[in-house]
Design a protein around this motif. Structure first.
Motif, PDB file in Angstrom:
ATOM      1  N   VAL A   1       3.834   1.912  -1.239  1.00  0.00           N
ATOM      2  CA  VAL A   1       5.166   1.578  -0.725  1.00  0.00           C
ATOM      3  C   VAL A   1       6.247   2.314  -1.515  1.00  0.00           C
ATOM      4  CG1 VAL A   1       6.874  -0.285  -0.554  1.00  0.00           C
ATOM      5  CG2 VAL A   1       4.526  -0.656   0.225  1.00  0.00           C
TER       6      VAL A   1
ATOM      7  N   SER B   1      10.724 -10.056   2.775  1.00  0.00           N
ATOM      8  CA  SER B   1      11.099  -9.496   4.079  1.00  0.00           C
ATOM      9  C   SER B   1      12.606  -9.478   4.286  1.00  0.00           C
ATOM     10  CB  SER B   1      10.395 -10.234   5.236  1.00  0.00           C
ATOM     11  OG  SER B   1      10.897 -11.534   5.432  1.00  0.00           O
TER      12      SER B   1
ATOM     13  N   ARG C   1       1.694  -7.556   8.978  1.00  0.00           N
ATOM     14  CA  ARG C   1       2.338  -6.315   8.561  1.00  0.00           C
ATOM     15  C   ARG C   1       3.803  -6.360   8.984  1.00  0.00           C
ATOM     16  NH1 ARG C   1      -0.931  -2.281   6.711  1.00  0.00           N
ATOM     17  NH2 ARG C   1      -3.172  -2.545   7.067  1.00  0.00           N
TER      18      ARG C   1
ATOM     19  N   SER D   1       8.566   3.933   3.357  1.00  0.00           N
ATOM     20  CA  SER D   1       7.221   4.364   3.746  1.00  0.00           C
ATOM     21  C   SER D   1       6.208   3.439   3.087  1.00  0.00           C
ATOM     22  CB  SER D   1       6.971   5.817   3.318  1.00  0.00           C
ATOM     23  OG  SER D   1       7.068   5.953   1.911  1.00  0.00           O
ATOM     24  N   GLY D   2       4.993   3.482   3.590  1.00  0.00           N
ATOM     25  CA  GLY D   2       3.936   2.617   3.082  1.00  0.00           C
ATOM     26  C   GLY D   2       3.782   1.370   3.939  1.00  0.00           C
ATOM     27  N   GLU D   3       2.766   0.571   3.616  1.00  0.00           N
ATOM     28  CA  GLU D   3       2.452  -0.631   4.386  1.00  0.00           C
ATOM     29  C   GLU D   3       2.641  -1.875   3.526  1.00  0.00           C
ATOM     30  OE1 GLU D   3       1.758  -1.014   7.478  1.00  0.00           O
ATOM     31  OE2 GLU D   3       1.316   1.013   8.183  1.00  0.00           O
ATOM     32  N   VAL D   4       3.306  -2.884   4.084  1.00  0.00           N
ATOM     33  CA  VAL D   4       3.481  -4.167   3.421  1.00  0.00           C
ATOM     34  C   VAL D   4       2.890  -5.250   4.309  1.00  0.00           C
ATOM     35  CG1 VAL D   4       5.121  -5.864   2.521  1.00  0.00           C
ATOM     36  CG2 VAL D   4       5.576  -3.412   2.245  1.00  0.00           C
ATOM     37  N   THR D   5       2.015  -6.072   3.732  1.00  0.00           N
ATOM     38  CA  THR D   5       1.428  -7.187   4.465  1.00  0.00           C
ATOM     39  C   THR D   5       1.800  -8.476   3.753  1.00  0.00           C
ATOM     40  OG1 THR D   5      -0.443  -5.798   5.142  1.00  0.00           O
ATOM     41  CG2 THR D   5      -0.703  -8.182   5.378  1.00  0.00           C
TER      42      THR D   5
ATOM     43  N   GLY E   1       6.153  -4.016   9.035  1.00  0.00           N
ATOM     44  CA  GLY E   1       6.742  -2.859   9.692  1.00  0.00           C
ATOM     45  C   GLY E   1       6.921  -3.100  11.182  1.00  0.00           C
TER      46      GLY E   1
ATOM     47  N   GLU F   1       0.852  -1.183   0.000  1.00  0.00           N
ATOM     48  CA  GLU F   1       0.000   0.000   0.000  1.00  0.00           C
ATOM     49  C   GLU F   1       0.891   1.236   0.000  1.00  0.00           C
ATOM     50  OE1 GLU F   1      -3.011  -0.123   3.094  1.00  0.00           O
ATOM     51  OE2 GLU F   1      -2.918  -2.319   3.080  1.00  0.00           O
TER      52      GLU F   1
ATOM     53  N   ASP G   1       1.492   0.229  -5.316  1.00  0.00           N
ATOM     54  CA  ASP G   1       0.308  -0.458  -4.785  1.00  0.00           C
ATOM     55  C   ASP G   1       0.101  -1.736  -5.591  1.00  0.00           C
ATOM     56  OD1 ASP G   1      -0.869   1.486  -2.799  1.00  0.00           O
ATOM     57  OD2 ASP G   1      -0.867   2.772  -4.568  1.00  0.00           O
TER      58      ASP G   1
END
Length: 222
Positions: free
Chosen positions: A9, A55, A70, A61-65, A72, A7, A27
């Motif tokens: 990223v 990983s 998640r 920045s941004g969200e990684v799942t 972060g 999201e 995204d």
């Protein structure tokens, strides 16, 4: 729910000559069971994207799942995430030269602390990827490039990961051997439902994929 989602990223590497933006507001979402190619020119951010998916790196920045987690702020938990959910296949194979074929494949199970059955599981997966029992005691240097890549794929599969991340897995192989490896990955995807994300420069690989993510200058393009 996607097994991998990005999201907005971004990944920025600060350098003395100026910041390098490897990913810029990406995204994406990858569902379970998909076979997805990541393509783009050199320097477009493909390796950075794959490293964050695995990983091995974290975004600026941004969200990684990944696998509903998640990444972060996970710190040490990232090691467990890689071990339990992700299988890696590299262009250079990255096998341990002093170990036998079966020991290379068994090694991730030993790291996981599996108490027994590791040798049997390793042999089972090697047979599934087309390595003959007569080669189990050989070292990687005694195998062809195609055989080494099959061993590397077996090692990636031995922990039954949620998905495979493949970085140019046919890049060091001749055309015929590369096709055989792609057929193997395609079969793992279709018959076993493995999610496969593969970085490649080869447009012929699109025949194997459900879709292609194209990167240019760190951005996803249509």
């Amino acid at each position: 729910m996607p097994v991998i989602s990005f999201e907005h990223v971004s990944k920025i590497y600060p350098l003395p000559a100026g910041d390098v933006v490897a990913l810029d507001g990406v995204d994406i979402a990858i569902d379970a069971g998909e076979f997805v190619l990541v393509m783009g020119p050199s320097g477009s951010g493909k390796s950075t994207l794959l490293n964050i998916m695995g990983s091995l790196d974290v975004p600026t920045s941004g969200e990684v799942t990944i696998a509903e987690k998640r990444i972060g702020g996970m710190d040490d938990d990232l090691t467990l995430l890689r071990r339990d959910h992700i299988g890696f296949v590299f262009q250079q194979f990255n096998l341990i030269p002093l170990l036998s074929v079966v020991e290379n494949v068994e090694y991730p199970l030993i790291l996981k602390g599996r108490p027994n059955g590791t040798r049997e599981r390793a042999q089972e997966v090697l047979e599934a990827v087309g390595i003959a029992e007569s080669h189990f005691t050989h070292t990687p240097g005694e195998l062809s490039g195609g055989q080494q890549q099959r061993v590397a794929i077996a090692r990636a599969l031995v922990n039954d990961p949620d998905f495979l991340l493949c970085d140019e897995p046919t890049g060091n192989l001749d055309s015929k051997t590369g096709t055989a490896i792609m057929d193997l990955l395609g079969r793992m995807n279709r018959e076993e439902g493995k999610t496969v994300v593969m970085v490649t420069h080869d447009p012929r690989m699109t025949d194997y994929a459900d879709r292609t993510i194209r990167l240019v200058d760190g951005r996803v393009v249509e």
